[in-house]
Design a protein around this motif. Sequence first.
Motif, PDB file in Angstrom:
ATOM      1  N   GLN A 168      81.078 -76.355 -70.265  1.00 47.92           N
ATOM      2  CA  GLN A 168      82.405 -76.650 -70.796  1.00 47.92           C
ATOM      3  C   GLN A 168      82.322 -76.978 -72.284  1.00 47.92           C
ATOM      4  OE1 GLN A 168      84.010 -79.780 -68.296  1.00 47.92           O
ATOM      5  NE2 GLN A 168      85.034 -78.266 -67.001  1.00 47.92           N
ATOM      6  N   ALA A 169      83.411 -76.782 -72.967  1.00 43.18           N
ATOM      7  CA  ALA A 169      83.476 -77.107 -74.394  1.00 43.18           C
ATOM      8  C   ALA A 169      83.074 -78.561 -74.614  1.00 43.18           C
ATOM      9  CB  ALA A 169      84.883 -76.861 -74.926  1.00 43.18           C
ATOM     10  N   GLY A 170      82.261 -78.756 -75.639  1.00 42.28           N
ATOM     11  CA  GLY A 170      81.725 -80.072 -75.937  1.00 42.28           C
ATOM     12  C   GLY A 170      80.397 -80.357 -75.277  1.00 42.28           C
ATOM     13  N   GLY A 171      79.976 -79.478 -74.386  1.00 38.79           N
ATOM     14  CA  GLY A 171      78.718 -79.672 -73.676  1.00 38.79           C
ATOM     15  C   GLY A 171      77.509 -79.221 -74.469  1.00 38.79           C
ATOM     16  N   SER A 172      76.353 -79.295 -73.813  1.00 39.58           N
ATOM     17  CA  SER A 172      75.084 -78.974 -74.462  1.00 39.58           C
ATOM     18  C   SER A 172      74.250 -78.060 -73.578  1.00 39.58           C
ATOM     19  CB  SER A 172      74.282 -80.256 -74.727  1.00 39.58           C
ATOM     20  OG  SER A 172      74.968 -81.128 -75.592  1.00 39.58           O
ATOM     21  N   LEU A 173      73.423 -77.287 -74.224  1.00 34.64           N
ATOM     22  CA  LEU A 173      72.408 -76.476 -73.565  1.00 34.64           C
ATOM     23  C   LEU A 173      71.168 -76.469 -74.440  1.00 34.64           C
ATOM     24  CD1 LEU A 173      74.358 -73.284 -72.360  1.00 34.64           C
ATOM     25  CD2 LEU A 173      73.338 -75.023 -70.892  1.00 34.64           C
ATOM     26  N   ARG A 174      70.018 -76.276 -73.820  1.00 35.96           N
ATOM     27  CA  ARG A 174      68.791 -76.065 -74.579  1.00 35.96           C
ATOM     28  C   ARG A 174      68.198 -74.728 -74.169  1.00 35.96           C
ATOM     29  NH1 ARG A 174      63.033 -79.294 -74.952  1.00 35.96           N
ATOM     30  NH2 ARG A 174      62.732 -78.352 -72.898  1.00 35.96           N
ATOM     31  N   SER A 208      77.970 -71.942 -89.289  1.00 36.01           N
ATOM     32  CA  SER A 208      78.810 -72.168 -88.115  1.00 36.01           C
ATOM     33  C   SER A 208      78.154 -73.081 -87.084  1.00 36.01           C
ATOM     34  CB  SER A 208      79.173 -70.836 -87.462  1.00 36.01           C
ATOM     35  OG  SER A 208      77.996 -70.134 -87.088  1.00 36.01           O
ATOM     36  N   VAL A 209      76.830 -73.266 -87.164  1.00 38.67           N
ATOM     37  CA  VAL A 209      76.140 -74.086 -86.161  1.00 38.67           C
ATOM     38  C   VAL A 209      75.428 -75.286 -86.773  1.00 38.67           C
ATOM     39  CG1 VAL A 209      75.781 -72.030 -84.757  1.00 38.67           C
ATOM     40  CG2 VAL A 209      73.912 -72.871 -86.184  1.00 38.67           C
ATOM     41  N   LYS A 210      75.411 -75.345 -88.092  1.00 42.71           N
ATOM     42  CA  LYS A 210      74.739 -76.457 -88.770  1.00 42.71           C
ATOM     43  C   LYS A 210      75.331 -77.770 -88.270  1.00 42.71           C
ATOM     44  CE  LYS A 210      73.861 -75.278 -92.881  1.00 42.71           C
ATOM     45  NZ  LYS A 210      73.969 -74.972 -94.327  1.00 42.71           N
ATOM     46  N   ASP A 211      74.524 -78.756 -88.068  1.00 40.84           N
ATOM     47  CA  ASP A 211      74.909 -80.097 -87.592  1.00 40.84           C
ATOM     48  C   ASP A 211      75.199 -80.138 -86.100  1.00 40.84           C
ATOM     49  OD1 ASP A 211      76.840 -80.561 -90.599  1.00 40.84           O
ATOM     50  OD2 ASP A 211      74.754 -81.090 -90.212  1.00 40.84           O
ATOM     51  N   ARG A 212      75.188 -78.978 -85.409  1.00 37.95           N
ATOM     52  CA  ARG A 212      75.367 -78.960 -83.955  1.00 37.95           C
ATOM     53  C   ARG A 212      74.133 -78.450 -83.231  1.00 37.95           C
ATOM     54  NH1 ARG A 212      79.056 -75.642 -81.676  1.00 37.95           N
ATOM     55  NH2 ARG A 212      78.948 -74.106 -83.364  1.00 37.95           N
ATOM     56  N   LEU A 252      79.084 -77.568 -77.974  1.00 38.38           N
ATOM     57  CA  LEU A 252      79.375 -76.142 -77.816  1.00 38.38           C
ATOM     58  C   LEU A 252      80.868 -75.889 -77.743  1.00 38.38           C
ATOM     59  CD1 LEU A 252      76.478 -75.305 -75.390  1.00 38.38           C
ATOM     60  CD2 LEU A 252      76.903 -74.152 -77.563  1.00 38.38           C
ATOM     61  N   GLN A 253      81.257 -74.786 -78.329  1.00 40.15           N
ATOM     62  CA  GLN A 253      82.653 -74.367 -78.382  1.00 40.15           C
ATOM     63  C   GLN A 253      82.781 -72.948 -77.818  1.00 40.15           C
ATOM     64  OE1 GLN A 253      85.087 -76.511 -79.214  1.00 40.15           O
ATOM     65  NE2 GLN A 253      83.419 -78.002 -79.474  1.00 40.15           N
ATOM     66  N   PRO A 254      83.988 -72.562 -77.385  1.00 41.63           N
ATOM     67  CA  PRO A 254      84.146 -71.207 -76.835  1.00 41.63           C
ATOM     68  C   PRO A 254      83.659 -70.114 -77.776  1.00 41.63           C
ATOM     69  CG  PRO A 254      86.070 -72.514 -76.303  1.00 41.63           C
ATOM     70  CD  PRO A 254      85.220 -73.368 -77.215  1.00 41.63           C
ATOM     71  N   THR A 275      69.604 -64.248 -73.475  1.00 39.82           N
ATOM     72  CA  THR A 275      70.109 -65.110 -72.417  1.00 39.82           C
ATOM     73  C   THR A 275      71.587 -65.391 -72.698  1.00 39.82           C
ATOM     74  OG1 THR A 275      69.741 -67.187 -71.198  1.00 39.82           O
ATOM     75  CG2 THR A 275      69.403 -67.267 -73.583  1.00 39.82           C
ATOM     76  N   GLN A 276      72.395 -65.316 -71.664  1.00 44.75           N
ATOM     77  CA  GLN A 276      73.850 -65.442 -71.831  1.00 44.75           C
ATOM     78  C   GLN A 276      74.259 -66.918 -71.903  1.00 44.75           C
ATOM     79  OE1 GLN A 276      76.460 -62.940 -71.938  1.00 44.75           O
ATOM     80  NE2 GLN A 276      77.657 -64.747 -72.523  1.00 44.75           N
ATOM     81  N   VAL A 277      75.062 -67.228 -72.889  1.00 42.18           N
ATOM     82  CA  VAL A 277      75.681 -68.549 -73.006  1.00 42.18           C
ATOM     83  C   VAL A 277      77.191 -68.355 -72.961  1.00 42.18           C
ATOM     84  CG1 VAL A 277      76.089 -70.524 -74.523  1.00 42.18           C
ATOM     85  CG2 VAL A 277      73.779 -69.550 -74.309  1.00 42.18           C
ATOM     86  N   THR A 278      77.838 -69.041 -72.036  1.00 37.70           N
ATOM     87  CA  THR A 278      79.284 -68.952 -71.907  1.00 37.70           C
ATOM     88  C   THR A 278      79.875 -70.355 -71.969  1.00 37.70           C
ATOM     89  OG1 THR A 278      79.087 -66.988 -70.514  1.00 37.70           O
ATOM     90  CG2 THR A 278      81.202 -68.147 -70.492  1.00 37.70           C
ATOM     91  N   VAL A 279      80.814 -70.548 -72.878  1.00 35.59           N
ATOM     92  CA  VAL A 279      81.436 -71.861 -73.065  1.00 35.59           C
ATOM     93  C   VAL A 279      82.910 -71.742 -72.698  1.00 35.59           C
ATOM     94  CG1 VAL A 279      81.846 -73.765 -74.644  1.00 35.59           C
ATOM     95  CG2 VAL A 279      79.827 -72.307 -74.949  1.00 35.59           C
TER      96      VAL A 279
END
Length: 116
Positions: free
Chosen positions: A13-19, A63-67, A86-88, A110-114
């Motif tokens: 979900q939006a706002g979540g995390s993945l590694r 677009s990803v700096k600081d996240r 993470l954002q959509p 690898t697929q990432v879906t937000v």
Amino acid sequence: QVQLVESGGGLVQAGGSLRLSCAASGRTFSNYDINWYRQAPGKEREFVAHIAWNGGNKNYADSVKDRFAISRDNSRNTVYLQMNGLQPEDTAIYYCNAERLTSRYWGQGTQVTVSS
């Protein structure tokens, strides 16, 4: 030669995390700079993050700096991409890439879906 296998993607979900992990085979992995790229549907592949062979230099797309944070463990032949907030718009297939001189190798992605 270097073979790369990405893992760790999924649905979040939006706002979540993945590694994400990028596991490499080959004895010379520690000599390679590693990059993460991503490709969203209908868009060109774009740069996300870079880490030098010794971990001494790191760069990120604006677009990803600081996240997002890239790191590597050469003893495990693995590079990581920690993705927070993470954002959509981060939805994409994420690929790792190994570079050294004129050599360049890619993983299968690898697929990432937000979800919003």
